[in-house]
Design a protein around this motif. Structure first.
Motif, PDB file in Angstrom:
ATOM      1  N   THR A  30     -18.608 -29.759  -5.551  1.00  0.00           N
ATOM      2  CA  THR A  30     -18.414 -28.727  -4.526  1.00  0.00           C
ATOM      3  C   THR A  30     -19.537 -27.694  -4.569  1.00  0.00           C
ATOM      4  N   LEU A  31     -19.949 -27.312  -5.768  1.00  0.00           N
ATOM      5  CA  LEU A  31     -21.054 -26.359  -5.908  1.00  0.00           C
ATOM      6  C   LEU A  31     -22.320 -26.887  -5.247  1.00  0.00           C
ATOM      7  N   LYS A  32     -22.641 -28.126  -5.520  1.00  0.00           N
ATOM      8  CA  LYS A  32     -23.855 -28.729  -4.962  1.00  0.00           C
ATOM      9  C   LYS A  32     -23.800 -28.754  -3.440  1.00  0.00           C
ATOM     10  N   ARG A  33     -22.607 -28.876  -2.877  1.00  0.00           N
ATOM     11  CA  ARG A  33     -22.452 -28.903  -1.422  1.00  0.00           C
ATOM     12  C   ARG A  33     -22.572 -27.500  -0.821  1.00  0.00           C
ATOM     13  N   LYS A  34     -22.047 -26.493  -1.527  1.00  0.00           N
ATOM     14  CA  LYS A  34     -22.023 -25.129  -0.991  1.00  0.00           C
ATOM     15  C   LYS A  34     -23.330 -24.359  -1.222  1.00  0.00           C
ATOM     16  N   LEU A  35     -24.050 -24.667  -2.290  1.00  0.00           N
ATOM     17  CA  LEU A  35     -25.201 -23.849  -2.674  1.00  0.00           C
ATOM     18  C   LEU A  35     -26.329 -23.786  -1.640  1.00  0.00           C
ATOM     19  N   PRO A  36     -26.681 -24.890  -0.954  1.00  0.00           N
ATOM     20  CA  PRO A  36     -27.763 -24.779   0.035  1.00  0.00           C
ATOM     21  C   PRO A  36     -27.487 -23.735   1.110  1.00  0.00           C
ATOM     22  N   ALA A  37     -26.251 -23.669   1.607  1.00  0.00           N
ATOM     23  CA  ALA A  37     -25.906 -22.670   2.623  1.00  0.00           C
ATOM     24  C   ALA A  37     -25.946 -21.267   2.033  1.00  0.00           C
ATOM     25  N   SER A  46     -31.023 -10.260  -4.616  1.00  0.00           N
ATOM     26  CA  SER A  46     -30.766 -10.677  -6.003  1.00  0.00           C
ATOM     27  C   SER A  46     -29.329 -10.339  -6.397  1.00  0.00           C
ATOM     28  N   THR A  47     -28.422 -10.413  -5.433  1.00  0.00           N
ATOM     29  CA  THR A  47     -27.015 -10.086  -5.674  1.00  0.00           C
ATOM     30  C   THR A  47     -26.432 -11.016  -6.737  1.00  0.00           C
ATOM     31  N   PRO A  48     -25.852 -10.470  -7.803  1.00  0.00           N
ATOM     32  CA  PRO A  48     -25.298 -11.323  -8.868  1.00  0.00           C
ATOM     33  C   PRO A  48     -24.073 -12.106  -8.411  1.00  0.00           C
ATOM     34  N   ILE A  49     -23.804 -13.186  -9.106  1.00  0.00           N
ATOM     35  CA  ILE A  49     -22.645 -14.038  -8.824  1.00  0.00           C
ATOM     36  C   ILE A  49     -21.636 -13.877  -9.957  1.00  0.00           C
ATOM     37  N   MET A  50     -20.396 -13.632  -9.589  1.00  0.00           N
ATOM     38  CA  MET A  50     -19.298 -13.549 -10.561  1.00  0.00           C
ATOM     39  C   MET A  50     -18.364 -14.734 -10.342  1.00  0.00           C
ATOM     40  N   ILE A  51     -18.058 -15.456 -11.401  1.00  0.00           N
ATOM     41  CA  ILE A  51     -17.193 -16.624 -11.293  1.00  0.00           C
ATOM     42  C   ILE A  51     -15.849 -16.301 -11.947  1.00  0.00           C
ATOM     43  N   ILE A  52     -14.783 -16.461 -11.179  1.00  0.00           N
ATOM     44  CA  ILE A  52     -13.442 -16.137 -11.655  1.00  0.00           C
ATOM     45  C   ILE A  52     -12.522 -17.344 -11.438  1.00  0.00           C
ATOM     46  N   GLY A  53     -11.252 -17.194 -11.815  1.00  0.00           N
ATOM     47  CA  GLY A  53     -10.271 -18.256 -11.573  1.00  0.00           C
ATOM     48  C   GLY A  53     -10.002 -19.061 -12.823  1.00  0.00           C
ATOM     49  N   LYS A  54     -10.261 -20.349 -12.746  1.00  0.00           N
ATOM     50  CA  LYS A  54      -9.939 -21.268 -13.835  1.00  0.00           C
ATOM     51  C   LYS A  54     -10.606 -20.834 -15.138  1.00  0.00           C
ATOM     52  N   VAL A  55      -9.860 -20.918 -16.239  1.00  0.00           N
ATOM     53  CA  VAL A  55     -10.427 -20.656 -17.559  1.00  0.00           C
ATOM     54  C   VAL A  55     -11.238 -21.882 -17.979  1.00  0.00           C
ATOM     55  N   LEU A  56     -12.518 -21.658 -18.263  1.00  0.00           N
ATOM     56  CA  LEU A  56     -13.445 -22.757 -18.535  1.00  0.00           C
ATOM     57  C   LEU A  56     -13.842 -22.812 -20.002  1.00  0.00           C
ATOM     58  N   LYS A  65     -23.532 -22.851 -14.670  1.00  0.00           N
ATOM     59  CA  LYS A  65     -24.648 -21.906 -14.602  1.00  0.00           C
ATOM     60  C   LYS A  65     -25.962 -22.633 -14.300  1.00  0.00           C
ATOM     61  N   GLU A  66     -26.179 -23.768 -14.957  1.00  0.00           N
ATOM     62  CA  GLU A  66     -27.416 -24.534 -14.744  1.00  0.00           C
ATOM     63  C   GLU A  66     -27.519 -25.031 -13.306  1.00  0.00           C
ATOM     64  N   ILE A  67     -26.399 -25.501 -12.748  1.00  0.00           N
ATOM     65  CA  ILE A  67     -26.400 -26.009 -11.372  1.00  0.00           C
ATOM     66  C   ILE A  67     -26.770 -24.894 -10.392  1.00  0.00           C
ATOM     67  N   ILE A  68     -26.207 -23.706 -10.587  1.00  0.00           N
ATOM     68  CA  ILE A  68     -26.499 -22.580  -9.688  1.00  0.00           C
ATOM     69  C   ILE A  68     -27.938 -22.124  -9.848  1.00  0.00           C
ATOM     70  N   LYS A  69     -28.402 -22.033 -11.099  1.00  0.00           N
ATOM     71  CA  LYS A  69     -29.767 -21.555 -11.371  1.00  0.00           C
ATOM     72  C   LYS A  69     -30.831 -22.463 -10.760  1.00  0.00           C
ATOM     73  N   GLU A  70     -30.510 -23.745 -10.611  1.00  0.00           N
ATOM     74  CA  GLU A  70     -31.457 -24.676  -9.997  1.00  0.00           C
ATOM     75  C   GLU A  70     -31.774 -24.273  -8.559  1.00  0.00           C
ATOM     76  N   LYS A  71     -30.788 -23.675  -7.881  1.00  0.00           N
ATOM     77  CA  LYS A  71     -30.939 -23.313  -6.468  1.00  0.00           C
ATOM     78  C   LYS A  71     -31.208 -21.824  -6.272  1.00  0.00           C
ATOM     79  N   ILE A  72     -30.517 -20.989  -7.063  1.00  0.00           N
ATOM     80  CA  ILE A  72     -30.593 -19.538  -6.864  1.00  0.00           C
ATOM     81  C   ILE A  72     -30.788 -18.858  -8.213  1.00  0.00           C
TER      82      ILE A  72
END
Length: 203
Positions: A30-37, A46-56, A65-72
């Motif tokens: 899902t991340l890979k699908r949403k990140l391009p948009a 440079s707005t930071p991203i906060m990830i909440i919800g499921k305990v990981l 983090k690596e998947i997001i950093k590849e794009k943003i």
């Protein structure tokens, strides 16, 4: 259909909320699908991203983090508990625990104390050096695990050990013993210990 990841744009932050029951494979897809948009919104921002919800688990957070950093290339933070609480134990280990009787022990175990139980046990406190906790199924320590924890003591290799912080010299699951290395202690702020291919693995 329930959304695996919902995105909420705040004034000073972008919030990703991950569904509690989402599998890591689906989260990554899902991340890979949403990140391009999402990337198109950034440009010079440079707005930071906060990830909440499921305990990981720590390994899952690093992969996300690596998947997001590849794009943003922005700051990424996780709103996760620093130590395990009752709700996060239930959410994180729900699948692994399955149907088992769970007992709760309020208070820390001191050196020389030994606690044995059928089923699973949750220690609301620490397990100090010289103390032992033994369960036929799972063990969860909300505080620091310094003493011996032996999960799956009757041969259950699917049992797990969870700890808010790991400082033990050794852990055991079924008949498999794991000597805890110094580096593993330093990296285990929230430890999840299980058996994979007949080896005890600390995440």
């Amino acid at each position: 259909m329930k959304s695996i990841i919902s995105v909420n744009l705040k004034k000073n932050m972008i919030i990703f909320k991950i569904a509690d029951d989402a599998e890591q494979e689906d989260i990554i897809r899902t991340l890979k699908r949403k990140l391009p948009a999402l990337k198109r919104l950034y440009q010079e921002e440079s707005t930071p991203i906060m990830i909440i919800g499921k305990v990981l688990k720590n390994s899952e957070m690093e992969e996300i983090k690596e998947i997001i950093k590849e794009k943003i290339d922005v700051d990424i933070n996780f709103d996760m508990p620093k130590t395990l609480g009752l709700s996060s134990i239930k959410r994180t280990f729900k699948k692994e625990i399955g149907v088992t009787e769970t007992k709760f022990h309020k208070g820390s175990l001191r050196s020389g104390q030994r606690l044995e139980t059928e089923g699973s046990i949750v220690i609301i406190g620490d397990v100090n050096f010289g103390a032992e906790v033994i369960a036929s199924d799972n063990i969860a320590v909300l505080g620091t695990l310094r003493g011996l924890a032996h999960a799956g003591a009757k041969g259950n290799k699917k049992a797990i050990i969870a700890a808010g912080k790991l400082e033990a010299l050794q852990v055991r699951i079924a008949n498999i013993v794991k000597e805890v290395e110094k580096e593993e202690k330093e990296n285990s702020k929230q430890a999840y210990i299980s058996v994979i291919e007949d080896k005890v693995v600390i995440e």
